[in-house]
Design a protein around this motif. Structure first.
Motif, PDB file in Angstrom:
ATOM      1  N   ALA A   5      -9.635 -14.292 -22.883  1.00 39.81           N
ATOM      2  CA  ALA A   5     -10.745 -14.982 -23.539  1.00 39.81           C
ATOM      3  C   ALA A   5     -11.894 -14.062 -23.956  1.00 39.81           C
ATOM      4  N   PRO A   6     -12.327 -13.094 -23.139  1.00 37.61           N
ATOM      5  CA  PRO A   6     -13.417 -12.212 -23.575  1.00 37.61           C
ATOM      6  C   PRO A   6     -13.053 -11.324 -24.766  1.00 37.61           C
ATOM      7  N   MET A   7     -11.777 -11.209 -25.060  1.00 41.24           N
ATOM      8  CA  MET A   7     -11.340 -10.384 -26.179  1.00 41.24           C
ATOM      9  C   MET A   7     -11.414 -11.121 -27.518  1.00 41.24           C
ATOM     10  N   LEU A   8     -11.645 -12.437 -27.482  1.00 42.58           N
ATOM     11  CA  LEU A   8     -11.644 -13.210 -28.726  1.00 42.58           C
ATOM     12  C   LEU A   8     -12.714 -12.757 -29.720  1.00 42.58           C
ATOM     13  N   PRO A   9     -14.005 -12.631 -29.347  1.00 39.34           N
ATOM     14  CA  PRO A   9     -14.997 -12.228 -30.348  1.00 39.34           C
ATOM     15  C   PRO A   9     -14.697 -10.897 -31.042  1.00 39.34           C
ATOM     16  N   PRO A  10     -14.371  -9.813 -30.306  1.00 40.13           N
ATOM     17  CA  PRO A  10     -14.085  -8.576 -31.038  1.00 40.13           C
ATOM     18  C   PRO A  10     -12.796  -8.651 -31.859  1.00 40.13           C
ATOM     19  N   LEU A  11     -11.808  -9.363 -31.370  1.00 38.03           N
ATOM     20  CA  LEU A  11     -10.563  -9.511 -32.127  1.00 38.03           C
ATOM     21  C   LEU A  11     -10.798 -10.317 -33.405  1.00 38.03           C
ATOM     22  N   LEU A  12     -11.598 -11.364 -33.305  1.00 41.43           N
ATOM     23  CA  LEU A  12     -11.919 -12.185 -34.465  1.00 41.43           C
ATOM     24  C   LEU A  12     -12.715 -11.374 -35.487  1.00 41.43           C
ATOM     25  N   SER A  13     -13.685 -10.609 -35.020  1.00 39.96           N
ATOM     26  CA  SER A  13     -14.476  -9.755 -35.923  1.00 39.96           C
ATOM     27  C   SER A  13     -13.599  -8.732 -36.628  1.00 39.96           C
ATOM     28  N   ALA A  14     -12.701  -8.108 -35.894  1.00 37.91           N
ATOM     29  CA  ALA A  14     -11.803  -7.111 -36.488  1.00 37.91           C
ATOM     30  C   ALA A  14     -10.862  -7.745 -37.506  1.00 37.91           C
ATOM     31  N   THR A  15     -10.421  -8.956 -37.228  1.00 33.04           N
ATOM     32  CA  THR A  15      -9.529  -9.666 -38.145  1.00 33.04           C
ATOM     33  C   THR A  15     -10.230  -9.958 -39.468  1.00 33.04           C
ATOM     34  N   VAL A  16     -11.469 -10.442 -39.394  1.00 33.82           N
ATOM     35  CA  VAL A  16     -12.248 -10.735 -40.605  1.00 33.82           C
ATOM     36  C   VAL A  16     -12.588  -9.439 -41.341  1.00 33.82           C
ATOM     37  N   ALA A  17     -12.949  -8.391 -40.598  1.00 36.53           N
ATOM     38  CA  ALA A  17     -13.268  -7.101 -41.217  1.00 36.53           C
ATOM     39  C   ALA A  17     -12.067  -6.502 -41.944  1.00 36.53           C
ATOM     40  N   ALA A  18     -10.864  -6.864 -41.503  1.00 32.10           N
ATOM     41  CA  ALA A  18      -9.643  -6.368 -42.151  1.00 32.10           C
ATOM     42  C   ALA A  18      -9.302  -7.160 -43.413  1.00 32.10           C
ATOM     43  N   GLY A  19     -10.140  -8.168 -43.729  1.00 28.43           N
ATOM     44  CA  GLY A  19      -9.947  -8.909 -44.971  1.00 28.43           C
ATOM     45  C   GLY A  19      -9.258 -10.246 -44.843  1.00 28.43           C
ATOM     46  N   PHE A  20      -8.968 -10.674 -43.634  1.00 25.85           N
ATOM     47  CA  PHE A  20      -8.321 -11.970 -43.444  1.00 25.85           C
ATOM     48  C   PHE A  20      -9.354 -13.082 -43.427  1.00 25.85           C
ATOM     49  N   LYS A  21      -9.014 -14.244 -43.993  1.00 26.78           N
ATOM     50  CA  LYS A  21      -9.854 -15.442 -43.937  1.00 26.78           C
ATOM     51  C   LYS A  21      -9.350 -16.280 -42.773  1.00 26.78           C
ATOM     52  N   VAL A  22     -10.198 -16.503 -41.799  1.00 27.02           N
ATOM     53  CA  VAL A  22      -9.826 -17.283 -40.619  1.00 27.02           C
ATOM     54  C   VAL A  22     -10.398 -18.685 -40.798  1.00 27.02           C
ATOM     55  N   ALA A  23      -9.532 -19.689 -40.865  1.00 23.24           N
ATOM     56  CA  ALA A  23      -9.975 -21.068 -41.057  1.00 23.24           C
ATOM     57  C   ALA A  23     -10.011 -21.841 -39.745  1.00 23.24           C
ATOM     58  N   GLU A  24      -9.094 -21.534 -38.844  1.00 26.46           N
ATOM     59  CA  GLU A  24      -8.989 -22.245 -37.574  1.00 26.46           C
ATOM     60  C   GLU A  24      -8.670 -21.260 -36.460  1.00 26.46           C
ATOM     61  N   VAL A  25      -9.165 -21.571 -35.264  1.00 21.12           N
ATOM     62  CA  VAL A  25      -8.834 -20.779 -34.090  1.00 21.12           C
ATOM     63  C   VAL A  25      -8.413 -21.746 -32.988  1.00 21.12           C
ATOM     64  N   SER A  26      -7.213 -21.581 -32.477  1.00 20.79           N
ATOM     65  CA  SER A  26      -6.700 -22.430 -31.398  1.00 20.79           C
ATOM     66  C   SER A  26      -6.634 -21.633 -30.109  1.00 20.79           C
ATOM     67  N   GLY A  27      -6.888 -22.307 -29.011  1.00 18.20           N
ATOM     68  CA  GLY A  27      -6.779 -21.658 -27.718  1.00 18.20           C
ATOM     69  C   GLY A  27      -6.707 -22.696 -26.617  1.00 18.20           C
ATOM     70  N   ASP A  28      -6.296 -22.270 -25.441  1.00 20.60           N
ATOM     71  CA  ASP A  28      -6.275 -23.209 -24.322  1.00 20.60           C
ATOM     72  C   ASP A  28      -7.661 -23.259 -23.678  1.00 20.60           C
ATOM     73  N   LYS A  29      -7.802 -24.022 -22.610  1.00 20.78           N
ATOM     74  CA  LYS A  29      -9.106 -24.245 -21.978  1.00 20.78           C
ATOM     75  C   LYS A  29      -9.788 -22.962 -21.532  1.00 20.78           C
ATOM     76  N   ALA A  30      -9.025 -21.923 -21.266  1.00 24.63           N
ATOM     77  CA  ALA A  30      -9.621 -20.660 -20.827  1.00 24.63           C
ATOM     78  C   ALA A  30     -10.500 -20.036 -21.912  1.00 24.63           C
TER      79      ALA A  30
END
Length: 85
Positions: A5-30
Motif C-alpha cells: 500500500a505505501p508504494m501506491l503513490p510513487p508507483l501511480l506518479s511514475a505511471t502518469v509520468a510515463a505517459g499513461f492515463k489512469v482512469a481507475e485504481v482498484s485495491g483491497d482494503k489494505a
C-alpha cells in the motif's frame, strides 16, 4: 518489509509520468489510506477500494461516467473530509 500500500503513490506518479492515463485504481482494503486516496485523486482517477470497519472519514458521491456508446455508467467517488478540530 513494507506492505504494498505505501508504494501506491510513487508507483501511480511514475505511471502518469510515463505517459499513461489512469482512469481507475482498484485495491483491497489494505490500500485504503488518506495518502492513497489523495494520490489517486491527484491524477484524476476514481478509486475502487472497499472501506474498513474503522475506515477514514470520507464522503461517497455517486458519479456519472459517460460511455463512448452514449450510455452512462454510475460509480462511487470518495472524497476525504476534514476532521473536526
Amino acid at each position: 518489509d513494507a506492505g504494498d500500500a505505501p508504494m501506491l503513490p510513487p508507483l501511480l506518479s511514475a505511471t502518469v509520468a510515463a505517459g499513461f492515463k489512469v482512469a481507475e485504481v482498484s485495491g483491497d482494503k489494505a490500500y485504503l489510506s488518506k495518502e492513497n486516496l489523495k494520490a489517486i485523486d491527484d491524477v484524476g482517477a476514481v478509486p475502487f477500494i472497499p472501506f474498513r470497519v474503522q475506515g477514514v472519514d470520507a464522503k461517497v458521491d455517486i458519479v456519472e461516467i459517460p460511455r463512448k456508446d452514449g450510455g452512462v455508467t454510475y460509480t462511487c467517488r470518495v472524497r476525504l473530509r476534514e476532521k473536526d478540530p
